[in-house]
Design a protein around this motif. Structure first.
Motif, PDB file in Angstrom:
ATOM      1  N   ASP A 173       0.844  -1.190   0.000  1.00 20.98           N
ATOM      2  CA  ASP A 173       0.000   0.000   0.000  1.00 20.98           C
ATOM      3  C   ASP A 173       0.883   1.246   0.000  1.00 20.98           C
ATOM      4  N   LEU A 174       0.450   2.253  -0.753  1.00 19.54           N
ATOM      5  CA  LEU A 174       1.287   3.434  -0.934  1.00 19.54           C
ATOM      6  C   LEU A 174       0.943   4.530   0.061  1.00 19.54           C
ATOM      7  N   ARG A 175       1.978   5.358   0.358  1.00 18.76           N
ATOM      8  CA  ARG A 175       1.797   6.569   1.151  1.00 18.76           C
ATOM      9  C   ARG A 175       2.571   7.674   0.443  1.00 18.76           C
ATOM     10  N   ALA A 176       2.591   8.850   1.057  1.00 17.57           N
ATOM     11  CA  ALA A 176       3.257   9.989   0.413  1.00 17.57           C
ATOM     12  C   ALA A 176       4.723   9.699   0.133  1.00 17.57           C
ATOM     13  N   ASP A 177       5.366   8.873   0.974  1.00 17.10           N
ATOM     14  CA  ASP A 177       6.788   8.623   0.776  1.00 17.10           C
ATOM     15  C   ASP A 177       7.064   7.203   0.278  1.00 17.10           C
ATOM     16  N   ARG A 178       6.071   6.590  -0.389  1.00 14.37           N
ATOM     17  CA  ARG A 178       6.265   5.244  -0.927  1.00 14.37           C
ATOM     18  C   ARG A 178       5.813   5.163  -2.376  1.00 14.37           C
ATOM     19  N   GLN A 179       6.483   4.301  -3.141  1.00 19.58           N
ATOM     20  CA  GLN A 179       6.110   4.010  -4.515  1.00 19.58           C
ATOM     21  C   GLN A 179       6.312   2.516  -4.745  1.00 19.58           C
ATOM     22  N   PRO A 180       5.583   1.919  -5.719  1.00 16.38           N
ATOM     23  CA  PRO A 180       5.787   0.484  -5.984  1.00 16.38           C
ATOM     24  C   PRO A 180       7.171   0.199  -6.561  1.00 16.38           C
ATOM     25  N   GLU A 181       7.741   1.171  -7.262  1.00 16.04           N
ATOM     26  CA  GLU A 181       9.134   1.038  -7.723  1.00 16.04           C
ATOM     27  C   GLU A 181       9.896   2.270  -7.255  1.00 16.04           C
ATOM     28  N   PHE A 182      11.097   2.045  -6.771  1.00 14.71           N
ATOM     29  CA  PHE A 182      11.856   3.140  -6.176  1.00 14.71           C
ATOM     30  C   PHE A 182      13.342   2.854  -6.336  1.00 14.71           C
ATOM     31  N   THR A 183      14.154   3.816  -5.940  1.00 13.75           N
ATOM     32  CA  THR A 183      15.600   3.689  -6.104  1.00 13.75           C
ATOM     33  C   THR A 183      16.287   3.716  -4.746  1.00 13.75           C
ATOM     34  N   GLN A 184      17.186   2.757  -4.545  1.00  9.39           N
ATOM     35  CA  GLN A 184      17.982   2.712  -3.320  1.00  9.39           C
ATOM     36  C   GLN A 184      19.434   3.066  -3.619  1.00  9.39           C
ATOM     37  N   ILE A 185      20.054   3.846  -2.731  1.00  9.81           N
ATOM     38  CA  ILE A 185      21.512   3.921  -2.703  1.00  9.81           C
ATOM     39  C   ILE A 185      21.920   2.744  -1.825  1.00  9.81           C
ATOM     40  N   ASP A 186      22.402   1.693  -2.449  1.00  6.07           N
ATOM     41  CA  ASP A 186      22.600   0.420  -1.772  1.00  6.07           C
ATOM     42  C   ASP A 186      24.087   0.143  -1.625  1.00  6.07           C
ATOM     43  N   MET A 187      24.501  -0.314  -0.444  1.00  6.10           N
ATOM     44  CA  MET A 187      25.933  -0.580  -0.252  1.00  6.10           C
ATOM     45  C   MET A 187      26.139  -1.746   0.706  1.00  6.10           C
ATOM     46  N   GLU A 188      27.285  -2.398   0.588  1.00  6.41           N
ATOM     47  CA  GLU A 188      27.679  -3.475   1.497  1.00  6.41           C
ATOM     48  C   GLU A 188      29.193  -3.436   1.641  1.00  6.41           C
ATOM     49  N   LEU A 189      29.677  -3.726   2.849  1.00  3.17           N
ATOM     50  CA  LEU A 189      31.108  -3.648   3.146  1.00  3.17           C
ATOM     51  C   LEU A 189      31.540  -4.908   3.891  1.00  3.17           C
ATOM     52  N   SER A 190      32.735  -5.391   3.588  1.00  7.21           N
ATOM     53  CA  SER A 190      33.289  -6.556   4.274  1.00  7.21           C
ATOM     54  C   SER A 190      34.312  -6.140   5.323  1.00  7.21           C
ATOM     55  N   PHE A 191      34.522  -7.048   6.295  1.00  4.88           N
ATOM     56  CA  PHE A 191      35.507  -6.860   7.360  1.00  4.88           C
ATOM     57  C   PHE A 191      35.266  -5.554   8.131  1.00  4.88           C
ATOM     58  N   VAL A 192      33.996  -5.309   8.453  1.00  2.89           N
ATOM     59  CA  VAL A 192      33.618  -4.080   9.157  1.00  2.89           C
ATOM     60  C   VAL A 192      32.643  -4.421  10.269  1.00  2.89           C
ATOM     61  N   ASP A 193      32.437  -3.447  11.158  1.00  4.04           N
ATOM     62  CA  ASP A 193      31.387  -3.527  12.166  1.00  4.04           C
ATOM     63  C   ASP A 193      30.565  -2.243  12.084  1.00  4.04           C
ATOM     64  N   VAL A 194      29.674  -2.055  13.038  1.00  2.30           N
ATOM     65  CA  VAL A 194      28.726  -0.932  12.992  1.00  2.30           C
ATOM     66  C   VAL A 194      29.444   0.401  12.780  1.00  2.30           C
ATOM     67  N   GLU A 195      30.507   0.663  13.535  1.00  3.67           N
ATOM     68  CA  GLU A 195      31.166   1.970  13.491  1.00  3.67           C
ATOM     69  C   GLU A 195      31.669   2.322  12.097  1.00  3.67           C
ATOM     70  N   ASP A 196      32.185   1.318  11.373  1.00  2.11           N
ATOM     71  CA  ASP A 196      32.725   1.573  10.029  1.00  2.11           C
ATOM     72  C   ASP A 196      31.624   2.014   9.069  1.00  2.11           C
TER      73      ASP A 196
END
Length: 599
Positions: A231-254
């Protein structure tokens, strides 16, 4: 009749012309904003994506043919003008970037004509959104929307450059993947080659980016297209764009460090706002207790206060029964609002009921120190005094109270707090208050499914010290998860992932997965984890939400070129639509008409 631009080349865009160009001959192209014929002289505002410049047509300068064309100009005609830049003869127009200059036309070509548009192409349009979205290609000509899309483009470029400089690799992941129905509903794509089988469009690249960590690409990112059938709201769409990232050998602080520096850069360059680092942090528990929300708006106070102990022995049945049923009594102080009319208070009570409240208790403190209280007759004077003291109440304040299960109380007062802030005009769009919310519950209990479900996803790492609680008290386990919140909106979130096989097996067990079901849904990831998986963590922002807040828009539809409306349809393309029966047959799909109930 439309003309060719053969032999012409645009010199620059409209507002790239400055006083430094006075005396130069330039060719400009764009759309007519408006044209005014003053008899012998025609003033035309030419617009492109940068803004407007004034063109002057006089027959003695441009010749009879071009002047005759200029007399025909109407809004949204597409034209090419060659002329000489001059200092403006009259008073400068301070509302225009080019207000001190104008172009005296020497020739004009009408590249295409326009019918009368269905609404004016102007900033802050009052035209109904449904009409504007039907003609979105015209709506996008409006300067305010063009600025939004330009900001989006700039931010995307900046993010790419920043992350590349930090050693991230931009890697695309597929958009036709396996359905893993945990969380929101998938959009499904039938396979022609494999009858009866379906791909899913990704809700996020979560599993694939974890596999990239297994593959040794220790820093990955992409601007990923994602799809959720919700279900949609003002800040939602069925298709959207993420700035997506993943890092190895790290913990929360990094993860938090690199993202704080990214936010600082883009908000400084785009908004001129200096994000103070480190960004404030708050545990999920503290956020709920103080603000009734896991995405608190810190632009104003009005924090929740738990007054359960203060009213525990009172005879007011609403408070008493809530506490007896394991709930709480909490309140907020609307500073200086004791004079609020009863009609307005009643409206707030009705508003609170929309979030599960059975009612809302209130107490106004008059300037003489006396009380006007909706529950005063059920409490002793000293009990009311103690309650006011616990709420830091003073003459002129208005106190609201909710009593119920904690979840309801938080929902009611968290939303009431925001509604009061809106009514009191406390929410300044250019006041950016960032917050990391940490230590979310790992699991939440679903009454509907009668089991624990993952608050984020099944691969989120528990806090190490809470792992023993997975057996004895799963609901108390905290996750190594974090959300970045801005002005009451969740911009993004992420977590440290589970990389140890025994913890992952325990997680699946707590979620009610049999080994067979876990293998069926996530076997490819679990197999990869057998071959040396690094500790890894990640985060994803909703790019649309980030831009919405940066530009002060009220909806993400204002920062997406071609958005959908609330029922997930596109008014411009009229999608979704029926398809040819032959296409369905090739996919081995039959559309079964919905049976209407007989009266």
């Amino acid at each position: 009749m439309a003309e060719s631009m053969a032999g012409l080349k645009r010199s620059c865009r409209c507002t790239e012309v400055t006083e430094a160009n006075v005396g130069q001959e330039l060719t400009l192209m764009g759309w007519v904003q408006k044209s005014r014929n003053k008899g012998g002289i025609i003033f035309t505002d030419l617009r492109d994506r940068t803004g407007i410049i004034q063109i002057i047509f006089e027959e003695s300068d441009c010749g009879a043919e071009s002047f005759a064309k200029a007399e025909r100009l109407r809004s949204e005609f597409t034209i090419a003008v060659t002329g000489v830049v001059e200092k403006r003869s009259g008073a400068a127009n301070e509302n225009l970037k080019t207000g001190s200059i104008e172009v005296r036309a020497k020739s004009l070509r009408i590249l295409s004509e326009s019918e009368v548009p269905p609404f004016p192409i102007e900033e802050n349009s009052k035209t109904r959104e449904e009409v504007r979205l039907k003609y979105r290609y015209l709506d996008l000509r409006r300067p305010d929307l063009q600025r939004n899309i330009l900001v989006r483009s700039r931010v995307a470029t900046m993010v790419r450059q920043f992350l590349a400089d930090e050693g991230f690799l931009e890697i695309e992941t597929p958009t036709l993947i396996k359905s893993t129905p945990e969380g929101a509903r998938d959009y499904l794509v039938p396979s022609r080659v494999h009858p009866g089988n379906f791909y899913a469009l990704p809700q996020s690249p979560q599993l694939l980016k974890q596999l990239l960590m297994c593959s040794g690409f220790d820093r990955y990112f992409q601007l990923a297209r994602c799809y959720r059938d919700e279900d949609l709201r003002a800040d939602r769409q069925p298709e959207f764009t993420q700035i997506d990232m993943e890092l190895s050998f790290v913990d929360v602080e990094d993860v938090l460090d690199v993202n704080e520096r990214l936010l600082k850069k883009i908000f400084k360059e785009i908004c001129g706002f200096d994000v103070q680092l480190p960004i404030q942090r708050m545990t999920w528990r503290e956020a709920m207790d103080r603000f009734g929300s896991d995405k608190p708006d810190l632009r104003f106070g009005m924090e929740l206060k738990n007054v359960s102990d203060v009213v525990r022995d009172c005879e007011f049945v609403v408070f008493k029964s809530a506490l007896e049923n394991g709930g709480s009594v909490r309140g907020i102080n609307a500073d200086g609002q004791a004079g609020m009319p009863r009609k307005k208070i009643d409206a707030l009570v009705e508003y609170a009921k929309g979030f599960g409240a059975k009612g809302l208790a209130y107490l106004a403190i008059h300037e003489d120190g006396s009380y006007k209280c909706s529950f005063g007759k059920f409490m002793k004077e000293e009990e009311l005094d103690a309650l006011v003291k616990a709420m830091d109440g003073k003459p002129g304040d208005l106190l609201f109270f909710a009593a119920d299960k904690d979840k309801v109380v938080f929902d009611v007062l968290g939303n009431l707090r925001l509604e009061l802030a809106r009514q009191l005009d406390l929410l300044k769009k250019d006041d950016f208050k960032f917050l990391w919310v940490t230590e979310f519950p790992l699991l939440e209990y679903s009454e509907e499914e009668d089991r624990y479900v993952a608050m984020h996803h099944p691969f989120t790492m528990p806090m190490e010290e809470d792992i023993p609680l997975l057996d004895s008290d799963p609901g108390a386990v905290r996750a190594k998860a974090y959300d970045i919140v801005l002005n009451g909106t969740e911009l993004g979130g992420g977590s440290v992932r589970i990389h140890q096989g025994d913890i992952q097996e325990k997680m699946f067990e707590v979620l009610g997965f049999t080994p067979e079901r876990a293998n069926e849904q996530f076997g490819f990831l679990l197999d990869a984890f057998k071959y040396g998986v690094p500790p890894h963590a990640g985060l994803a922002y909703g790019l649309d939400r980030v831009i919405m807040l940066m530009v002060g828009a009220d909806s993400i539809r204002d920062v997406i070129a071609f958005p959908k409306v609330k029922d997930a349809s596109c008014l411009m393309m009229e999608a979704p639509s029926e398809v040819d029966v032959k296409q369905l047959e090739e996919l081995h799909i039959a559309v079964v008409p919905e049976e209407k109930e007989q009266e």
